[in-house]
Design a protein around this motif. Structure first.
Motif, PDB file in Angstrom:
ATOM      1  N   GLU A   6       0.833  -1.200   0.000  1.00 31.71           N
ATOM      2  CA  GLU A   6       0.000   0.000   0.000  1.00 31.71           C
ATOM      3  C   GLU A   6       0.869   1.252   0.000  1.00 31.71           C
ATOM      4  O   GLU A   6       2.007   1.242   0.490  1.00 31.71           O
ATOM      5  CB  GLU A   6      -0.912   0.046   1.236  1.00 31.71           C
ATOM      6  CG  GLU A   6      -1.806  -1.169   1.407  1.00 31.71           C
ATOM      7  CD  GLU A   6      -1.453  -1.983   2.621  1.00 31.71           C
ATOM      8  OE1 GLU A   6      -2.377  -2.600   3.201  1.00 31.71           O
ATOM      9  OE2 GLU A   6      -0.261  -2.029   2.987  1.00 31.71           O
ATOM     10  N   SER A   7       0.304   2.315  -0.507  1.00 33.70           N
ATOM     11  CA  SER A   7       0.954   3.625  -0.453  1.00 33.70           C
ATOM     12  C   SER A   7      -0.114   4.701  -0.514  1.00 33.70           C
ATOM     13  O   SER A   7      -1.261   4.424  -0.899  1.00 33.70           O
ATOM     14  CB  SER A   7       1.945   3.788  -1.602  1.00 33.70           C
ATOM     15  OG  SER A   7       1.288   3.711  -2.850  1.00 33.70           O
ATOM     16  N   GLY A   8       0.262   5.905  -0.129  1.00 35.46           N
ATOM     17  CA  GLY A   8      -0.632   7.046  -0.288  1.00 35.46           C
ATOM     18  C   GLY A   8      -1.234   7.598   0.984  1.00 35.46           C
ATOM     19  O   GLY A   8      -1.938   8.608   0.942  1.00 35.46           O
ATOM     20  N   GLY A   9      -0.984   6.965   2.114  1.00 33.78           N
ATOM     21  CA  GLY A   9      -1.531   7.502   3.357  1.00 33.78           C
ATOM     22  C   GLY A   9      -0.819   8.780   3.771  1.00 33.78           C
ATOM     23  O   GLY A   9       0.156   9.202   3.153  1.00 33.78           O
ATOM     24  N   GLY A  10      -1.323   9.401   4.827  1.00 36.41           N
ATOM     25  CA  GLY A  10      -0.683  10.618   5.305  1.00 36.41           C
ATOM     26  C   GLY A  10      -1.542  11.368   6.288  1.00 36.41           C
ATOM     27  O   GLY A  10      -2.599  10.891   6.711  1.00 36.41           O
ATOM     28  N   LEU A  11      -1.072  12.560   6.636  1.00 35.44           N
ATOM     29  CA  LEU A  11      -1.774  13.447   7.559  1.00 35.44           C
ATOM     30  C   LEU A  11      -2.357  14.602   6.764  1.00 35.44           C
ATOM     31  O   LEU A  11      -1.613  15.314   6.068  1.00 35.44           O
ATOM     32  CB  LEU A  11      -0.803  13.969   8.615  1.00 35.44           C
ATOM     33  CG  LEU A  11      -1.313  15.090   9.531  1.00 35.44           C
ATOM     34  CD1 LEU A  11      -2.490  14.610  10.367  1.00 35.44           C
ATOM     35  CD2 LEU A  11      -0.186  15.594  10.410  1.00 35.44           C
ATOM     36  N   VAL A  12      -3.677  14.771   6.843  1.00 37.10           N
ATOM     37  CA  VAL A  12      -4.341  15.842   6.110  1.00 37.10           C
ATOM     38  C   VAL A  12      -5.353  16.524   7.021  1.00 37.10           C
ATOM     39  O   VAL A  12      -5.678  16.008   8.095  1.00 37.10           O
ATOM     40  CB  VAL A  12      -5.056  15.319   4.844  1.00 37.10           C
ATOM     41  CG1 VAL A  12      -4.056  14.729   3.861  1.00 37.10           C
ATOM     42  CG2 VAL A  12      -6.120  14.291   5.212  1.00 37.10           C
ATOM     43  N   GLN A  13      -5.869  17.646   6.560  1.00 33.78           N
ATOM     44  CA  GLN A  13      -6.894  18.357   7.318  1.00 33.78           C
ATOM     45  C   GLN A  13      -8.281  17.936   6.850  1.00 33.78           C
ATOM     46  O   GLN A  13      -8.451  17.369   5.759  1.00 33.78           O
ATOM     47  CB  GLN A  13      -6.719  19.862   7.133  1.00 33.78           C
ATOM     48  CG  GLN A  13      -5.439  20.407   7.756  1.00 33.78           C
ATOM     49  CD  GLN A  13      -5.376  21.923   7.691  1.00 33.78           C
ATOM     50  OE1 GLN A  13      -5.915  22.528   6.781  1.00 33.78           O
ATOM     51  NE2 GLN A  13      -4.726  22.527   8.667  1.00 33.78           N
ATOM     52  N   THR A  14      -9.260  18.233   7.681  1.00 36.90           N
ATOM     53  CA  THR A  14     -10.644  17.945   7.332  1.00 36.90           C
ATOM     54  C   THR A  14     -10.993  18.568   5.990  1.00 36.90           C
ATOM     55  O   THR A  14     -10.651  19.722   5.730  1.00 36.90           O
ATOM     56  CB  THR A  14     -11.588  18.489   8.416  1.00 36.90           C
ATOM     57  OG1 THR A  14     -11.310  17.804   9.641  1.00 36.90           O
ATOM     58  CG2 THR A  14     -13.034  18.261   8.037  1.00 36.90           C
ATOM     59  N   GLY A 113      -0.693  -2.206   5.783  1.00 38.70           N
ATOM     60  CA  GLY A 113      -1.469  -1.059   6.237  1.00 38.70           C
ATOM     61  C   GLY A 113      -0.767   0.257   5.977  1.00 38.70           C
ATOM     62  O   GLY A 113       0.466   0.341   5.979  1.00 38.70           O
ATOM     63  N   THR A 114      -1.565   1.274   5.739  1.00 40.93           N
ATOM     64  CA  THR A 114      -1.050   2.624   5.567  1.00 40.93           C
ATOM     65  C   THR A 114      -1.911   3.557   6.421  1.00 40.93           C
ATOM     66  O   THR A 114      -3.144   3.461   6.420  1.00 40.93           O
ATOM     67  CB  THR A 114      -1.052   3.050   4.087  1.00 40.93           C
ATOM     68  OG1 THR A 114      -0.455   4.343   3.957  1.00 40.93           O
ATOM     69  CG2 THR A 114      -2.449   3.099   3.488  1.00 40.93           C
ATOM     70  N   GLN A 115      -1.262   4.434   7.165  1.00 43.09           N
ATOM     71  CA  GLN A 115      -1.968   5.280   8.121  1.00 43.09           C
ATOM     72  C   GLN A 115      -2.573   6.497   7.430  1.00 43.09           C
ATOM     73  O   GLN A 115      -1.894   7.190   6.663  1.00 43.09           O
ATOM     74  CB  GLN A 115      -1.021   5.744   9.232  1.00 43.09           C
ATOM     75  CG  GLN A 115      -1.663   6.633  10.279  1.00 43.09           C
ATOM     76  CD  GLN A 115      -2.700   5.903  11.117  1.00 43.09           C
ATOM     77  OE1 GLN A 115      -2.504   4.747  11.487  1.00 43.09           O
ATOM     78  NE2 GLN A 115      -3.801   6.577  11.438  1.00 43.09           N
ATOM     79  N   VAL A 116      -3.825   6.737   7.742  1.00 44.00           N
ATOM     80  CA  VAL A 116      -4.515   7.954   7.315  1.00 44.00           C
ATOM     81  C   VAL A 116      -4.955   8.692   8.573  1.00 44.00           C
ATOM     82  O   VAL A 116      -5.673   8.135   9.409  1.00 44.00           O
ATOM     83  CB  VAL A 116      -5.731   7.633   6.431  1.00 44.00           C
ATOM     84  CG1 VAL A 116      -6.546   8.900   6.162  1.00 44.00           C
ATOM     85  CG2 VAL A 116      -5.291   6.998   5.117  1.00 44.00           C
ATOM     86  N   THR A 117      -4.508   9.932   8.690  1.00 43.01           N
ATOM     87  CA  THR A 117      -4.872  10.748   9.839  1.00 43.01           C
ATOM     88  C   THR A 117      -5.478  12.047   9.335  1.00 43.01           C
ATOM     89  O   THR A 117      -4.867  12.757   8.528  1.00 43.01           O
ATOM     90  CB  THR A 117      -3.655  11.051  10.718  1.00 43.01           C
ATOM     91  OG1 THR A 117      -3.051   9.822  11.135  1.00 43.01           O
ATOM     92  CG2 THR A 117      -4.065  11.855  11.953  1.00 43.01           C
ATOM     93  N   VAL A 118      -6.686  12.336   9.807  1.00 44.73           N
ATOM     94  CA  VAL A 118      -7.393  13.545   9.401  1.00 44.73           C
ATOM     95  C   VAL A 118      -7.550  14.432  10.625  1.00 44.73           C
ATOM     96  O   VAL A 118      -8.202  14.055  11.596  1.00 44.73           O
ATOM     97  CB  VAL A 118      -8.773  13.209   8.796  1.00 44.73           C
ATOM     98  CG1 VAL A 118      -9.439  14.481   8.274  1.00 44.73           C
ATOM     99  CG2 VAL A 118      -8.638  12.182   7.682  1.00 44.73           C
ATOM    100  N   SER A 119      -6.959  15.600  10.569  1.00 48.84           N
ATOM    101  CA  SER A 119      -7.031  16.521  11.694  1.00 48.84           C
ATOM    102  C   SER A 119      -8.217  17.470  11.537  1.00 48.84           C
ATOM    103  O   SER A 119      -8.616  17.820  10.421  1.00 48.84           O
ATOM    104  CB  SER A 119      -5.737  17.324  11.794  1.00 48.84           C
ATOM    105  OG  SER A 119      -5.561  18.131  10.642  1.00 48.84           O
ATOM    106  N   SER A 120      -8.767  17.877  12.665  1.00 44.44           N
ATOM    107  CA  SER A 120      -9.941  18.762  12.632  1.00 44.44           C
ATOM    108  C   SER A 120      -9.533  20.224  12.675  1.00 44.44           C
ATOM    109  O   SER A 120      -8.377  20.551  12.874  1.00 44.44           O
ATOM    110  CB  SER A 120     -10.852  18.443  13.821  1.00 44.44           C
ATOM    111  OG  SER A 120     -10.128  18.582  15.025  1.00 44.44           O
TER     112      SER A 120
END
Length: 120
Positions: A6-14, A113-120
């Motif tokens: 897998e690839s493409g996960g990351g930390l992004v905003q809402t 697994g690839t981590q996806v984190t969405v910040s508010s």
């Protein structure tokens, strides 16, 4: 030995978008379908989306319908998950899945697994 990378996960905003990719290798057989699952801390792994490798029929979790789109490149044994309008509740570890039948028995294969984190 089947490998799903897998690839493409990351930390992004809402409200942002991400595109996950998963490439399968090491198999001489065809999968019936591929898909994405996710697991948030303290929760069970859940199906996000699935696509049949033949015909391309899809299914989605209710929580992502209209926001996520799954697609595949069967020749490359690759599946994609386009995630739009991301929400904090989409934060999870996303796993690629591929499955096939062997003598009528379903066999599942999983990526790391690839981590996806969405910040508010």
């Amino acid at each position: 030995q089947v490998q799903l990378v897998e690839s493409g996960g990351g930390l992004v905003q809402t409200g942002a978008s991400l595109r996950l990719s998963c490439a399968a290798s090491g198999s001489s057989f065809s999968f019936i379908g591929m898909g994405w699952y996710r697991q948030a801390p303290g929760k069970q792994r859940e199906l996000v989306a699935r696509i049949a490798t033949s015909g391309g029929s899809t299914m989605y979790a209710t929580s992502v319908k209209g926001r996520f789109t799954i697609s595949r490149d069967s020749a490359r044994k690759t599946v994609y998950l386009q995630m739009n309008s991301l929400k904090p509740e989409d934060t999870a570890l996303y796993y690629c899945n591929a499955y096939r039948l062997q003598a009528g028995v379903p066999l599942n294969y999983w990526g790391q697994g690839t981590q996806v984190t969405v910040s508010s």
